[in-house]
Every structure is written in structure tokens, then in C-alpha cells.
Design a protein around this motif. Sequence first.
Motif, PDB file in Angstrom:
ATOM      1  N   GLU A  15       9.753   3.847 -43.652  1.00 27.70           N
ATOM      2  CA  GLU A  15      11.132   3.858 -43.151  1.00 27.70           C
ATOM      3  C   GLU A  15      11.290   2.873 -41.999  1.00 27.70           C
ATOM      4  OE1 GLU A  15      14.500   6.908 -41.310  1.00 27.70           O
ATOM      5  OE2 GLU A  15      12.478   7.641 -41.769  1.00 27.70           O
ATOM      6  N   HIS A  17       9.581   0.167 -41.437  1.00 33.02           N
ATOM      7  CA  HIS A  17       9.565  -1.190 -42.002  1.00 33.02           C
ATOM      8  C   HIS A  17      10.919  -1.549 -42.620  1.00 33.02           C
ATOM      9  CE1 HIS A  17       8.131  -4.775 -44.077  1.00 33.02           C
ATOM     10  NE2 HIS A  17       8.663  -4.297 -45.198  1.00 33.02           N
ATOM     11  N   ARG A  18      11.503  -0.619 -43.376  1.00 36.51           N
ATOM     12  CA  ARG A  18      12.790  -0.890 -44.032  1.00 36.51           C
ATOM     13  C   ARG A  18      13.897  -1.071 -43.003  1.00 36.51           C
ATOM     14  NH1 ARG A  18      13.379   0.026 -49.366  1.00 36.51           N
ATOM     15  NH2 ARG A  18      15.516   0.746 -49.104  1.00 36.51           N
ATOM     16  N   LYS A  19      13.883  -0.246 -41.952  1.00 37.08           N
ATOM     17  CA  LYS A  19      14.914  -0.370 -40.920  1.00 37.08           C
ATOM     18  C   LYS A  19      14.795  -1.708 -40.193  1.00 37.08           C
ATOM     19  CE  LYS A  19      17.610   3.357 -40.272  1.00 37.08           C
ATOM     20  NZ  LYS A  19      17.239   4.174 -41.414  1.00 37.08           N
ATOM     21  N   SER A  21      13.456  -4.404 -41.257  1.00 36.65           N
ATOM     22  CA  SER A  21      13.824  -5.470 -42.192  1.00 36.65           C
ATOM     23  C   SER A  21      15.341  -5.563 -42.333  1.00 36.65           C
ATOM     24  CB  SER A  21      13.173  -5.191 -43.548  1.00 36.65           C
ATOM     25  OG  SER A  21      13.586  -6.143 -44.505  1.00 36.65           O
ATOM     26  N   MET A  22      15.992  -4.417 -42.327  1.00 41.16           N
ATOM     27  CA  MET A  22      17.454  -4.393 -42.461  1.00 41.16           C
ATOM     28  C   MET A  22      18.121  -5.162 -41.325  1.00 41.16           C
ATOM     29  SD  MET A  22      19.937  -1.071 -42.395  1.00 41.16           S
ATOM     30  CE  MET A  22      18.990  -0.275 -43.689  1.00 41.16           C
TER      31      MET A  22
END
Length: 360
Positions: A15, A17-19, A21-22
Motif C-alpha cells: 500500500e 508503494h502504491r500511494k 507511486s500515485m
Amino acid sequence: MPRRPFPVPDVDELEIHRKLSMFGLTETDVHRLSMARPTIRLHTDEIINSFYAHVSEYPELVQFIPDLNTLRGLRIAMKHYVDGFGENFETPEYFARQRRVGMVHEKIGIRPGWYMAAFTYLGMTIKSFVTREFTGSPAELAEMLESIQKICQLDATLAIETYHLSAMERIEGLMTQLERDQDEIRRIAQTDPLTGLLNRRYFLEKLEAEFHRCKNFGRPLCVMLLDLDNFKSINDRYGHPVGDDVLQATGQVLRENVRGTDWCGRIGGEELAIVLPECNLATANLIGDRIRLAIRALEFGEESTRFSPSVSIGLCGITYDFHESAAMLKLADDALYRAKKDGKNRVCVGGQPMTVVAGM
């Protein structure tokens, strides 16, 4: 009593990493923020003063700062945030801390719109001090301000996410409490306050429902009426508080000596009743006698004036002739009258039960 910590949802590496990256946050932003942080720390007090001067212009926000102690606590919390602005943003601890911010603000009642407006102003203030003090090229400044903006957006997003989670949790808690309150109101509306048994209205509703079910499906049903013997004399001789004690204890005896499917109620002053679904007269007679003996074993009063109450009981089983539950009550009442007339402290049976389906 210490305040219970807010439950913050777990954060896993995926999570995070995804945040990141966002929002386009990378190691480059880590470096830029580390370069901006000394300037931010140098002006922390000025940033905080500017923020609260701005907030004080809005009554909608001032109401959440009722006294100096609250303001002092808020300033300390903000100092920690500003001094560590964006530091270690890629860690679970950072995510948890920012999420807790949203839960705290929801808890105290600040609406998301006001939180976002105030937080946006804080970000603008931080950027203005960095801009004023920066000595590098305009391109480097733009990149640093971009990193600051990314962190502001990340922090705001984390706070708002848990703001809504906290709001939903609070709403669920309120709904649960509402259901409990409704159950309690329903219980109070259905219960006799002295004995804890069903009150007359609700007892008669239960009797009516069981009467139609048992009659329609050919199942056994018994009704028991109980009347404490010489109850007026107990009140007159020992006083109404003792009479109340007798009624309360009698209600407890009923609860302890019936089956889980039976319904006990208080339908008059000292008159109690029991609906016994799926129960034939022989079994009901045994239950009635067990209750009678248990009540007779009770003792009240002072040592020199101790007494044991007694109860007369009238029983009736359902028959094909009955078209309404009131007929059963009438026959049980006739049996109760006979128990009183024959000497009290006894169980009398009225009527003949109908033949029920095989297996009973």
C-alpha cells in the motif's frame, strides 16, 4: 483514565508503494525535502503563529480551541509535524501517524472541508517561507516546492481516508447504541418494573400469539394463573415495602422454575400468569406445584415476625371449543377461584385438553 488510542488501520508495504507511486514521490523528493527542512525548522514558530492567526478569523474553527491548554497542546502537536515535515514519509510509522491525524479531527468534530482548508493554508505558509529563504536557482526552487506540495497532498489524503473510516466507525457505534437503546425501551415497555416479568399488555399479546399457533397446528398449550394468598393482609401487617419484596421474590421464583419457552407475566396487583407452549396439563401441573413449593419456602419479615407466603394456582389446557385466548384465561381463573375456595396454597385444573398430534 488514559484516553484509548485511536485504532489506525494497518499499513503494508504494498500500500505504501502504491500511494507513493500515485503522488510521484521518489528518493529525489527525499533529498529535496531534506534540503528544505532546515529552513522550515528555523521558521517553525512563525509558521505556527501565522497558521493560528489565520484560523482565529473563523468561528467555525475557533470553537475547537476552547482554552489555552487546548491551544498549547495543538501548537505542540503542530510543532512536531512542522519540524519533521515529510521526514521518513516512506515508512509505515509515518502513514499511521498521518492517518491518526484524520481520526483525531473527525473525533473532535472538525468537518473535512474545514480541515482541508486549514491544512492547505499551512502548506502554503510552509512554501512561502521556503521560497523567501531559498538561495538556489528558480528551477531548483520549483522542484523543492513540488516535493513540498506532494507531501501536503499525501498527508491530506491519508488524513481524509481515515477521517471517513473513523466517521463510519462512529456511525456504526451510534447505530449499535441506538439498537441497544431501542431494545431497552422495548424491554421497559414490555416489562413490569417491580417483578421484572412481562406486563399485562405484552403478556396477553404473547398468549394470543401462542393460542392461535397451537390451535392451528394442534399443539398443546397451557395457561397458569397464580394469586398470592392473603396478600392484602401481608401489606396491612408488614407494610407495602415487604409486599413488594414478596412480589419481587415470587417473580424470581417463576423465572427460575419455568422452561425457556414459557412466558411469565404480572397481570394484576398480586396476580401473575404463565403461558406454557408445547406443554400438556400433566407437565404444567408439575411445574405449578414446583412453583407453589418454592414460594412457600420463601421467608420474609423480622426474626419475631417471620412468615412464608403461599400461592393459589389455576391451570387450563387448550381445547377445540376455545375460539379465543380469553376463554382459556376464564377457565384458568375459574380453577384459581376453586383453589382459593378449597383452602389456598394448591393447584387446581380446569377444563379438558384437546387431543394433540402424535408425538406429544
